[in-house]
Structures are given as C-alpha cells and as structure tokens.
Design an enzyme around this catalytic site. Sequence first.
Site, mmCIF file in Angstrom:
data_model
loop_
_atom_site.group_PDB
_atom_site.id
_atom_site.type_symbol
_atom_site.label_atom_id
_atom_site.label_comp_id
_atom_site.label_asym_id
_atom_site.label_seq_id
_atom_site.Cartn_x
_atom_site.Cartn_y
_atom_site.Cartn_z
ATOM 1 N N ARG A 1 -8.826 1.084 9.967
ATOM 2 C CA ARG A 1 -8.564 -0.285 9.531
ATOM 3 C C ARG A 1 -9.650 -1.110 10.458
ATOM 4 O O ARG A 1 -9.401 -2.296 10.734
ATOM 5 C CB ARG A 1 -6.947 -0.531 11.329
ATOM 6 C CG ARG A 1 -5.962 -0.947 9.871
ATOM 7 C CD ARG A 1 -4.797 -0.484 11.007
ATOM 8 N NE ARG A 1 -3.649 -1.406 10.244
ATOM 9 C CZ ARG A 1 -2.393 -0.969 9.984
ATOM 10 N NH1 ARG A 1 -3.043 1.014 9.581
ATOM 11 N NH2 ARG A 1 -1.410 -1.470 9.144
ATOM 12 N N ARG B 1 0.117 -8.705 13.965
ATOM 13 C CA ARG B 1 -0.623 -8.166 12.826
ATOM 14 C C ARG B 1 -1.401 -8.745 11.689
ATOM 15 O O ARG B 1 -2.309 -8.099 11.487
ATOM 16 C CB ARG B 1 0.940 -7.552 12.529
ATOM 17 C CG ARG B 1 1.206 -5.923 13.278
ATOM 18 C CD ARG B 1 2.515 -5.859 12.524
ATOM 19 N NE ARG B 1 2.520 -4.792 12.093
ATOM 20 C CZ ARG B 1 3.909 -4.772 10.654
ATOM 21 N NH1 ARG B 1 5.162 -5.396 11.344
ATOM 22 N NH2 ARG B 1 3.083 -4.042 9.929
ATOM 23 N N ARG C 1 11.866 -3.260 10.171
ATOM 24 C CA ARG C 1 11.788 -2.077 10.658
ATOM 25 C C ARG C 1 10.915 -3.034 12.004
ATOM 26 O O ARG C 1 10.883 -4.101 12.180
ATOM 27 C CB ARG C 1 10.118 -1.873 10.474
ATOM 28 C CG ARG C 1 9.542 0.000 10.148
ATOM 29 C CD ARG C 1 8.427 -0.244 9.280
ATOM 30 N NE ARG C 1 7.082 -0.448 10.109
ATOM 31 C CZ ARG C 1 5.835 -0.071 9.819
ATOM 32 N NH1 ARG C 1 6.449 0.053 8.064
ATOM 33 N NH2 ARG C 1 4.940 -0.427 9.207
ATOM 34 N N ARG D 1 11.514 -6.958 4.915
ATOM 35 C CA ARG D 1 11.367 -5.642 5.689
ATOM 36 C C ARG D 1 12.560 -4.863 7.068
ATOM 37 O O ARG D 1 12.954 -4.173 6.984
ATOM 38 C CB ARG D 1 10.250 -4.909 5.389
ATOM 39 C CG ARG D 1 10.201 -3.752 5.637
ATOM 40 C CD ARG D 1 7.736 -3.039 5.556
ATOM 41 N NE ARG D 1 7.382 -3.450 6.444
ATOM 42 C CZ ARG D 1 6.125 -2.926 6.205
ATOM 43 N NH1 ARG D 1 5.085 -2.650 4.977
ATOM 44 N NH2 ARG D 1 5.706 -3.069 7.748
ATOM 45 N N LYS E 1 0.813 -1.173 0.167
ATOM 46 C CA LYS E 1 -0.373 0.225 -0.633
ATOM 47 C C LYS E 1 0.438 1.753 -0.109
ATOM 48 O O LYS E 1 0.550 2.168 -0.965
ATOM 49 C CB LYS E 1 -1.198 0.016 1.328
ATOM 50 C CG LYS E 1 -1.837 -1.033 1.854
ATOM 51 C CD LYS E 1 -3.129 -0.557 2.411
ATOM 52 C CE LYS E 1 -2.714 -0.374 3.755
ATOM 53 N NZ LYS E 1 -1.396 -1.893 4.489
HETATM 54 P P1 ADP Z 1 1.788 -1.435 8.025
HETATM 55 O O1 ADP Z 1 0.998 -1.461 6.759
HETATM 56 O O2 ADP Z 1 3.198 -2.199 7.693
HETATM 57 O O3 ADP Z 1 0.776 -2.490 9.299
HETATM 58 P P2 ADP Z 1 1.134 1.149 8.711
HETATM 59 O O4 ADP Z 1 2.490 1.722 8.844
HETATM 60 O O5 ADP Z 1 0.109 1.140 8.186
HETATM 61 O O6 ADP Z 1 1.984 -0.604 8.997
HETATM 62 O O7 ADP Z 1 1.397 0.457 10.613
HETATM 63 C C1 ADP Z 1 2.185 0.207 12.056
HETATM 64 C C2 ADP Z 1 1.409 0.708 13.088
HETATM 65 O O8 ADP Z 1 0.523 1.867 13.369
HETATM 66 C C3 ADP Z 1 -0.167 -0.754 13.146
HETATM 67 O O9 ADP Z 1 0.618 -1.787 13.339
HETATM 68 C C4 ADP Z 1 -1.075 -0.404 14.209
HETATM 69 O O10 ADP Z 1 0.178 -0.163 15.656
HETATM 70 C C5 ADP Z 1 -0.686 1.360 13.923
HETATM 71 N N1 ADP Z 1 -1.413 1.687 13.305
HETATM 72 C C6 ADP Z 1 -2.000 1.788 11.978
HETATM 73 N N2 ADP Z 1 -3.007 2.766 11.420
HETATM 74 C C7 ADP Z 1 -3.944 2.483 12.250
HETATM 75 C C8 ADP Z 1 -5.635 2.670 12.702
HETATM 76 N N3 ADP Z 1 -5.842 3.159 11.350
HETATM 77 N N4 ADP Z 1 -5.363 1.995 13.701
HETATM 78 C C9 ADP Z 1 -5.028 1.668 14.715
HETATM 79 N N5 ADP Z 1 -3.502 1.643 14.252
HETATM 80 C C10 ADP Z 1 -3.041 1.644 13.380
#
Ligand code: ADP
Length: 182
Positions: A88, A140, A129, A127, A13
């Site tokens: 989410r 996750r 991270r 990755r 994404k």
């Molecule tokens: P990825 O797409 O690799 O999961 P993101 O950068 O979108 O990574 O998100 C990293 C973390 O940030 C998530 O695992 C979560 O803990 C938190 N996070 C991001 N967006 C949300 C959301 N909309 N609601 C709740 N937690 C979020």
Amino acid sequence: MRIILLGAPGSGKGTQAEKITAKHNIAHISTGDLLRAEVSAGTELGVKAKAIMDAGQLVSDDIMLGMVRSRLQADDCEKGFMLDGFPRTEVQAVGLDAMLAELGQPIDTVLFFEVPFDEITNRLLGRGRADDNEETIRSRLAVYEAQTKPLVAYYESKSLLKNVDGLGEMDEIATRIEAALA
Ligand code: ADP
C-alpha cells in the site's frame, strides 16, 4: 502464479480475490484480514492496529512487511499467491521486491482495479464495516491517493501492470480478470 491486486478501498479486490485464488488454487493473502484476525484475537498488535484502522490510517510499513514475510513462508504459498491490500506504500513495494527476490519468487502480474471515485465512496458507505463511517472513508481515500496510487506508475515501469475495469457485475469483472491473466 504470483499476483498483486491493486486498487482503492471498495474497488472490489477482496471479492475478486476469493474467486481467482479458488480457481487457480493459490493462497489468498489479505493484509486487512490478517490485521482483523489480530484485532479479534486481542493481541498487542491487534489493539494497536484497531485504533489505526478505525482512523483510516495505515499500519506501519515495518509491521506490515514483517507480517507478509512470515505469511509468505507458509506451505500454501508454494503453489503461488495473491496479495490483496498489500503493498500500500512505496516502502512496502520496495521491501516486497527485496523479499521476493530473496525467495526467488518474483511477481508475475499486478492487476489494477479501475473504479471511479464517486462509485467507491458509495460502495464504502453502503458496506457498513466498523471502519466505514464517512470521516474514516474520507481519510482512507486520501491515504490511498497519496500513498498507494503512486504504485500504479511503479509497477507500470516494471511492465507488470494490467488494468481491469472494476465497474459492472461481479462475474463480468471476473471474466475480465481471467482475460488479463491469460
Ligand atoms: P479496504 O480494501 O476496504 O481498504 P482492507 O481490509 O484491505 O480494506 O484494509 C483495512 C485497513 O487495514 C486499512 O484501512 C489499513 O488501516 C489496514 N491495512 C491493511 N493492509 C495494510 C497495509 N498493507 N499497510 C498498512 N495498513 C494496512
């Protein structure tokens, strides 16, 4: 143009969001990036969020909705925006609908990135991270299946969903997205 990118962590994404938002000159709203900025800045929210993110859990819906609400008020969103990593959960999706109805700015399209589970696990492991260790990845993905995947049906029922095959070269996938948006 107002778009949501939906897909599992590691589905690509973020990469595609950069491309599409640059091409269409719309704001890129990544809630993961917004949270990581709070973590880097060492804010109270950042300190709380870090523990949750490192455990592979979701930050609370209230916090996320508040964060997106204020971000949507910035000037650069007037031309349109792409939401990446939000909503989410169903609570976030319903809250977003209400927010956008209030602003008179409904979503045009939801792009759903389809990537097989095994491929996603491999990508995340590669990755490197901080929140990409094996145990965190497991939680996750479980959180994704339970809380986020149901949004596919949610947006399908609103006739907003477009599927995008997320396997292949980056440019190939970008072309598929442009076709879906055309
Ligand atoms: P990825 O797409 O690799 O999961 P993101 O950068 O979108 O990574 O998100 C990293 C973390 O940030 C998530 O695992 C979560 O803990 C938190 N996070 C991001 N967006 C949300 C959301 N909309 N609601 C709740 N937690 C979020």
